[in-house]
Enzyme design. Structure first.
Site, PDB file in Angstrom:
ATOM      1  CG  ASP A  12      -2.242   1.020   1.163  1.00 10.04           C
ATOM      2  OD1 ASP A  12      -2.426   1.440   0.006  1.00 10.04           O
ATOM      3  OD2 ASP A  12      -2.839   1.199   2.119  1.00 10.04           O
ATOM      4  N   GLY A  13       0.365   2.322  -0.630  1.00  9.87           N
ATOM      5  CA  GLY A  13       0.773   3.525  -0.461  1.00  9.87           C
ATOM      6  C   GLY A  13       1.660   4.160  -1.779  1.00  9.87           C
ATOM      7  CD1 TRP A  17       7.466   6.938  -1.184  1.00 10.63           C
ATOM      8  CD2 TRP A  17       7.187   6.768  -3.605  1.00 10.63           C
ATOM      9  NE1 TRP A  17       8.533   6.815  -1.691  1.00 10.63           N
ATOM     10  CE2 TRP A  17       8.539   6.813  -3.025  1.00 10.63           C
ATOM     11  CE3 TRP A  17       7.052   6.695  -4.663  1.00 10.63           C
ATOM     12  CZ2 TRP A  17       9.646   6.823  -3.863  1.00 10.63           C
ATOM     13  CZ3 TRP A  17       8.056   6.450  -5.576  1.00 10.63           C
ATOM     14  CH2 TRP A  17       9.341   6.600  -5.301  1.00 10.63           C
ATOM     15  NE  ARG A  25      -3.578   6.886  -7.935  1.00 11.11           N
ATOM     16  CZ  ARG A  25      -3.458   6.523  -6.532  1.00 11.11           C
ATOM     17  NH1 ARG A  25      -3.446   7.456  -5.600  1.00 11.11           N
ATOM     18  NH2 ARG A  25      -3.954   5.391  -6.200  1.00 11.11           N
ATOM     19  CG  HIS A  29       0.897   2.334  -9.426  1.00 11.62           C
ATOM     20  ND1 HIS A  29       0.641   1.595  -8.012  1.00 11.62           N
ATOM     21  CD2 HIS A  29      -0.164   2.835  -9.755  1.00 11.62           C
ATOM     22  CE1 HIS A  29      -0.639   2.106  -7.782  1.00 11.62           C
ATOM     23  NE2 HIS A  29      -0.836   2.957  -8.883  1.00 11.62           N
ATOM     24  CD  GLU A  59     -12.737  -5.113  -3.520  1.00 17.18           C
ATOM     25  OE1 GLU A  59     -13.711  -6.261  -3.497  1.00 17.18           O
ATOM     26  OE2 GLU A  59     -11.461  -5.578  -3.557  1.00 17.18           O
ATOM     27  CG  LEU A 123      10.543 -16.109  -1.977  1.00 15.09           C
ATOM     28  CD1 LEU A 123      10.346 -16.457  -0.365  1.00 15.09           C
ATOM     29  CD2 LEU A 123      10.553 -14.757  -2.434  1.00 15.09           C
TER      30      LEU A 123
END
Length: 229
Positions: A12-13, A17, A25, A29, A59, A123
């Site tokens: 998030d953020g 940021w 924006r 990302h 959403e 991982l």
């Protein structure tokens, strides 16, 4: 220090940021995606075996068309580069969520990535894309009904086996960045006994040191799973 086997993160953020830096924006990302690669390496070297990140929710389609289009372009690019990253870092990659809601070329890229990385033994990295926990549970129930299972045969184990995360252990630790204090429809079944860690740090600024802080905090918790005080 005890290392959690499975860490889940709500990324998030990114947008806030970028805005704070006077950037669009989408810049946030892009930087957030780069940070995912760094944290995957850090998590693996710390001894974390499973890492699951919330990349795009059911959403998120409600965001502006420009932002959604930019996110889909970013996703396309990430899927292609992730094949090389997975091989380099011995990382197995899986995608959870309703893939049918994604463009055909993205679905193909996901299938290629999962196929190319499935034999890697490092991982276990899971990306939630077009994912919502309520949607996941609804899809699992529909599968069970389609299989003709009798109501008395339905158990927690059966439902878990029909979720997108089948075969993946439940998270030990959930991290949410950027100061929000909610689950946002993320892994609600799987997080039943997970320890939560919230930080004000926005995702692009979340570092190995911040991950270590979260794990250190996790080590101070007494996980009782509903047992006695």
């Amino acid at each position: 220090m005890k290392i959690p086997q499975h860490v889940a993160i709500i990324l998030d953020g990114n947008g806030r940021w970028a805005k704070a830096k006077g950037m669009p924006r989408n810049y946030g990302h892009v930087q957030g995606a780069k940070n995912v690669e760094r944290i995957c390496e850090d998590a693996y070297h710390m001894g974390i075996k499973y890492l699951t990140v919330y990349a795009f929710s059911t959403e998120n389609w409600r965001r502006s068309k420009d932002e959604v289009d930019a996110l889909m372009t970013l996703l396309r690019n990430y899927m292609k580069t992730c094949v090389k990253t997975a091989k380099k870092n011995h990382m197995r990659v899986r995608v959870i969520g309703d893939k049918r809601g994604l463009a055909p070329d993205i679905q193909k890229s996901i299938a290629d990535l999962e196929r190319e990385s499935r034999d890697q033994d490092g991982l276990n990295f899971t990306i939630a894309i077009n994912y919502g926990s309520r949607d996941e549970i609804c899809r699992a129930v529909k599968k069970i009904i389609e299989e003709g299972v009798c109501p008395e045969e339905i158990t927690e184990e059966l439902l878990s086996a029909h979720l997108d995360t089948a075969g993946i252990p439940d998270p030990d630790l959930l991290i949410r960045t950027s100061g929000e204090l909610r689950l946002s429809n993320y892994l609600m079944w799987q997080l039943a006994y997970t320890e939560f860690y919230f930080t004000d740090i926005p995702w692009p600024d979340f570092t190995k040191e911040e991950l270590e802080k979260a794990v250190e905090k996790y080590n101070r918790r007494d996980r009782r799973y509903g047992g006695a005080e």
